[in-house]
Design a protein around this motif. Structure first.
Motif, PDB file in Angstrom:
ATOM      1  N   THR A  35       0.854  -1.181   0.000  1.00 24.42           N
ATOM      2  CA  THR A  35       0.000   0.000   0.000  1.00 24.42           C
ATOM      3  C   THR A  35       0.890   1.231   0.000  1.00 24.42           C
ATOM      4  OG1 THR A  35      -0.088   0.189   2.414  1.00 24.42           O
ATOM      5  CG2 THR A  35      -1.711  -1.265   1.364  1.00 24.42           C
ATOM      6  N   PRO A  36       0.333   2.415  -0.326  1.00 24.84           N
ATOM      7  CA  PRO A  36       1.152   3.628  -0.297  1.00 24.84           C
ATOM      8  C   PRO A  36       1.758   3.914   1.071  1.00 24.84           C
ATOM      9  CG  PRO A  36      -0.899   4.017  -1.482  1.00 24.84           C
ATOM     10  CD  PRO A  36      -1.025   2.666  -0.853  1.00 24.84           C
ATOM     11  N   ARG A 364       6.148  -5.121  -8.840  1.00 31.45           N
ATOM     12  CA  ARG A 364       5.518  -5.085 -10.160  1.00 31.45           C
ATOM     13  C   ARG A 364       5.060  -6.442 -10.705  1.00 31.45           C
ATOM     14  NH1 ARG A 364       9.070  -1.285  -9.573  1.00 31.45           N
ATOM     15  NH2 ARG A 364      10.756  -2.802  -9.769  1.00 31.45           N
ATOM     16  N   SER A 399      -6.629  -3.739 -10.291  1.00 32.02           N
ATOM     17  CA  SER A 399      -7.260  -2.426 -10.154  1.00 32.02           C
ATOM     18  C   SER A 399      -6.790  -1.720  -8.889  1.00 32.02           C
ATOM     19  CB  SER A 399      -8.781  -2.575 -10.145  1.00 32.02           C
ATOM     20  OG  SER A 399      -9.250  -3.113 -11.357  1.00 32.02           O
ATOM     21  N   ALA A 400      -6.657  -2.464  -7.791  1.00 29.60           N
ATOM     22  CA  ALA A 400      -6.221  -1.865  -6.525  1.00 29.60           C
ATOM     23  C   ALA A 400      -4.758  -1.460  -6.551  1.00 29.60           C
ATOM     24  CB  ALA A 400      -6.461  -2.851  -5.381  1.00 29.60           C
ATOM     25  N   ALA A 401      -3.974  -2.043  -7.457  1.00 25.28           N
ATOM     26  CA  ALA A 401      -2.541  -1.746  -7.518  1.00 25.28           C
ATOM     27  C   ALA A 401      -2.231  -0.435  -8.222  1.00 25.28           C
ATOM     28  CB  ALA A 401      -1.803  -2.894  -8.219  1.00 25.28           C
ATOM     29  N   ASN A 402      -3.240   0.190  -8.829  1.00 29.69           N
ATOM     30  CA  ASN A 402      -3.073   1.523  -9.447  1.00 29.69           C
ATOM     31  C   ASN A 402      -1.929   1.580 -10.453  1.00 29.69           C
ATOM     32  OD1 ASN A 402      -5.195   2.779  -7.932  1.00 29.69           O
ATOM     33  ND2 ASN A 402      -3.825   2.803  -6.148  1.00 29.69           N
ATOM     34  N   GLY A 403      -1.832   0.554 -11.292  1.00 31.59           N
ATOM     35  CA  GLY A 403      -0.860   0.575 -12.376  1.00 31.59           C
ATOM     36  C   GLY A 403       0.519   0.054 -12.027  1.00 31.59           C
ATOM     37  N   ASP A 404       0.741  -0.345 -10.770  1.00 27.76           N
ATOM     38  CA  ASP A 404       2.065  -0.848 -10.390  1.00 27.76           C
ATOM     39  C   ASP A 404       2.385  -2.208 -10.989  1.00 27.76           C
ATOM     40  OD1 ASP A 404       2.790   1.361  -8.961  1.00 27.76           O
ATOM     41  OD2 ASP A 404       2.402   0.501  -6.978  1.00 27.76           O
ATOM     42  N   HIS A 490      -5.167  -4.362 -19.259  1.00 27.04           N
ATOM     43  CA  HIS A 490      -4.345  -3.720 -18.229  1.00 27.04           C
ATOM     44  C   HIS A 490      -2.914  -3.438 -18.694  1.00 27.04           C
ATOM     45  CE1 HIS A 490      -7.511  -4.384 -15.257  1.00 27.04           C
ATOM     46  NE2 HIS A 490      -7.642  -5.602 -15.749  1.00 27.04           N
TER      47      HIS A 490
END
Length: 716
Positions: A35-36, A364, A399-404, A490
């Motif tokens: 998480t961030p 990633r 989706s929860a990974a926000n592009g990572d 994705h």
């Protein structure tokens, strides 16, 4: 710092009690929370002890950064250790299983952790290699992966020729140079086939009348004998060096396959698979698979025919057999690991639900492990709703990974991009075999050709296991197409791992060259890394050469081609393993190393901007991109040590091949290549609805009708 355990301790005290351990420690990776605000690593350590022990305790501390740095080493030296009490998973009058749950914070640097279990003593007086250590990635790293399968020996293997699990010494050498963060077991982590040769199923296997064999009861006495066999075999194999040493130092992720139960389980004829003995050993094997390979408590009871309440013992929720619980403790009410994707209903021959895996492998890389054995029959690999559960979980996580997440690694028990053997299936199941089968039944003629279970040709269960078997082709096609859609939606590259076949190869799916799509932008480009076996003997070189000759270009559908890649540019260490012209199949023991690629993509496509892109070839027997054009012994990834980076992208892949099975040091030769990251360019076509269904619910997997596929092409 966040830990799972009790209060920190600066010093490790002397052991206050002796711990008589019969197996372990075994180290597992469970999952990561990324998480961030925080990043946590979850894992576990398992030990098996004699019963009646006091609660063991593990001491854990940071041992410092993997890359030497005086400042970071000072910080690590001042880090307090932590004491973690074990949780008892299972205990009966002969053994106890204990799990230590670990939750560690990720740092800004790659960290080595050290642990010890005071008082540990092996019953044979063997040396305790304490402390053990393992490595976790930094917050910004993706994991370095080791992949293996078929870690054991088939019945009848000449042990004077194939000297033990020697290749694990090469694993440990590479690990010492550049640590693996996890080792992925693709099935057959142990071979339990001996249960029918010198174990409690020997008499049952010898019953000549197939009807009597099918009807034979699996009572509690036979169950207990099989239980003792599976346990003893696990303890024996998991205590064998150098595999034992790797178990305590490299966290494991595992799925199971047939040999974790018994050879061919799930792929014999349905009426035989339904027999009590096969259903019974399926339950017992599941019990020890849960304990040894996943560090979770097993069901309270397993299947028997003399306690009807156990016949649907799904995860302990059905009635328990009091005889199986006599003087026995089983941990209950435990929360499911968040890595599990649990099937909705029990398998057809194992009275348990499938356990598929989702995990985050660092910054990633996402990972899916498909349980392709619990639900398997001759006509299906997995239930349709299991695929739906897997893809729903993938969508939520990405989706929860926000592009990572840039790469998805999919683990299957068997290869999915592999040469067709339909011609051999047709011969072995044709009427011409019937007279030979009759002679076998009456006089034992051609005894080695037929298996001892359902009387079918012995090779058929292996062929039926393959995704390319005719009865699995529709399921296979839709599964690959759903992975393609996921990759496109994705812009995530998909790479598949598969073992089982006892040789090494690199298969791949890719867009038909007529579509004019470069691999770097091709969502259909999916590599299947085939690595097998790390311990079992390979097939004869004539078989590998035959498979190489069958390496045609196939059409999955109108847009997707598939074939094996030319990869092996020479014989390992100069020792002849296959024909000099065979560049695609390697019949020698092997394992794979997978590392995030070091070269960063610029806007997703470095090769294109630097003018290094290969022209689109006419067919897939040619290299599809620069990472394939340099494949082989000279590739920078071939040594298995190519470094992890903090950059985006593809993967470096090495397959390490044993040179000489008589060499106890496991000397190996490496071959490498690269998989580019995916930079999918969306078009107006993507906004249109699909003309074909991607859900397995839309088709009947048992239908005898199959879609017409284009005729395979030969190489140019």
């Amino acid at each position: 710092m966040a830990y799972s355990g009790v209060a920190p301790n600066a010093d490790v005290p002397e052991a206050s009690a002796q711990v008589d351990v019969t197996c372990g420690p075994l180290l597992n990776f469970k999952n990561m929370d990324v998480t961030p605000s925080s990043s946590l690593w979850h894992g576990s350590v398992l030990i098996v002890t004699k019963p009646g022990q006091s609660q063991p305790r593990l001491y854990l501390r940071q041992a410092g950064p993997v890359t030497p740095n005086p400042t970071l080493t000072t910080v690590a030296a001042n880090t307090q250790g932590v004491a973690i009490d074990a949780v008892r998973l299972y205990e009966d009058p002969s053994k106890a299983f204990w799990r230590f749950s670990l939750t560690l914070p990720l740092e800004d640097f790659e960290v080595r952790w050290s642990y010890t279990i005071p008082g540990l003593r092996y019953p044979d007086g063997g040396e305790v290699h304490s402390p053990w250590d393992f490595v976790v990635p930094s917050r910004t790293q993706s994991m370095r992966l080791m992949f293996h399968s078929c870690n054991g020996f088939s019945v009848g293997t000449d042990m004077d020729t194939w000297l033990g699990p020697s290749l694990w010494r090469d694993v440990l050498r590479v690990h010492a140079q550049k640590p693996f963060h996890v080792m992925i077991g693709g099935g057959d982590q142990i071979y339990n086939d001996g249960i029918r040769v010198d174990g409690p199923l020997k008499d049952w296997t010898s019953i000549a009348n197939p009807h009597k064999r099918r009807a034979h009861p699996f009572d509690n006495k036979l169950r207990a004998s099989c239980d003792d066999y599976y346990f003893a075999n696990y303890v024996r194999w998991y205590s064998t060096e150098p595999f034992k040493d790797a178990n305590g130092r490299i966290p494991q992720i595992n799925i199971w396959d047939d040999h974790d139960i018994i050879d061919g389980f799930g792929s014999y004829t349905d009426h035989f698979m339904q027999c009590p003995v096969f259903r019974g050993i399926g339950g017992v094997a599941f019990k020890y698979y849960c304990l040894f390979q996943h560090h979770i408590a097993p069901p309270k009871s397993t299947y028997t025919t003399d306690a009807p309440q156990t016949m649907q013992a799904v995860n302990g929720t059905a009635g328990a057999d009091p005889r199986q619980l006599e003087n026995t403790f089983v941990l209950e009410d435990q929360a499911e690991d968040n890595s599990w994707i649990v099937g909705k209903r029990p398998g057809p021959y194992v009275e348990e639900k499938s356990r598929n895996l989702y995990m985050r492998l660092g910054k990633r890389i996402a990972f899916i492990g498909v349980d392709a054995r619990t639900e398997r029959t001759r006509h299906q690999v997995n239930y349709p709703d299991t695929y739906d559960l897997i893809f729903s979980r993938l969508e939520r996580e990405v989706s929860a990974a926000n592009g990572d997440i840039k790469h998805l690694v999919v683990l299957l028990g068997v290869p999915i991009a592999y040469p067709r053997l339909a011609w051999l299936e047709n011969i072995l199941s044709s009427p011409v075999i019937a007279p030979i089968r009759l002679l076998n039944k009456r006089f034992g003629f051609a005894g080695g050709l037929f298996n001892k279970f359902d009387g079918q040709v012995d090779l058929l269960d292996d062929l039926d296991d393959h995704y390319t078997a005719r009865q699995h082709k529709r399921e296979r096609r839709i599964f690959i197409q759903r992975l393609q859609d996921f990759a496109k939606s994705h812009s995530v590259r998909v790479t598949i791992l598969g073992g089982d076949v006892h040789l090494a190869a690199i298969g791949r799916f890719y867009s038909n060259p007529k579509l004019g799509i470069h691999s770097e932008n091709d969502h259909r480009y999916m590599v299947n890394v085939v690595s097998s076996a790390i311990t079992n003997k390979p097939p004869p070189k004539a078989v590998a050469n035959l498979l190489a000759r069958r390496n045609k270009i196939h059409h999955l559908d109108h847009e997707t081609d598939e074939t094996l890649m030319d990869f092996f540019d020479g014989q390992p260490g100069g020792v002849e393993k296959s024909a000099s012209w065979n560049k695609v199949t390697m019949p020698s023991r092997n394992y794979a190393c997978i590392t995030e690629i070091e070269t960063p993509p610029t806007n997703g496509d470095t090769a294109a901007q630097n003018g290094e892109r290969l022209p689109i070839p006419k067919h897939g027997h040619s290299p599809l991109h620069t990472g394939e054009s340099t494949a082989g012994s000279a590739h920078s990834a071939a040594d298995g040590v190519a470094g992890t980076s903090d950059l985006h992208g593809g993967l470096n892949v090495a397959i390490r091949v044993e040179i000489d099975p008589q060499n106890r040091e496991g000397a190996a030769h490496g071959y490498g290549f690269s998989i580019p990251p995916l930079s999918y360019v969306h078009s107006a076509e993507d906004a249109r609805p699909h003309s074909r269904s991607r859900s397995l619910h839309a088709v009947s997997l048992r239908s005898h009708s199959r879609p017409r596929e284009a005729r395979p092409q030969t190489s140019a």
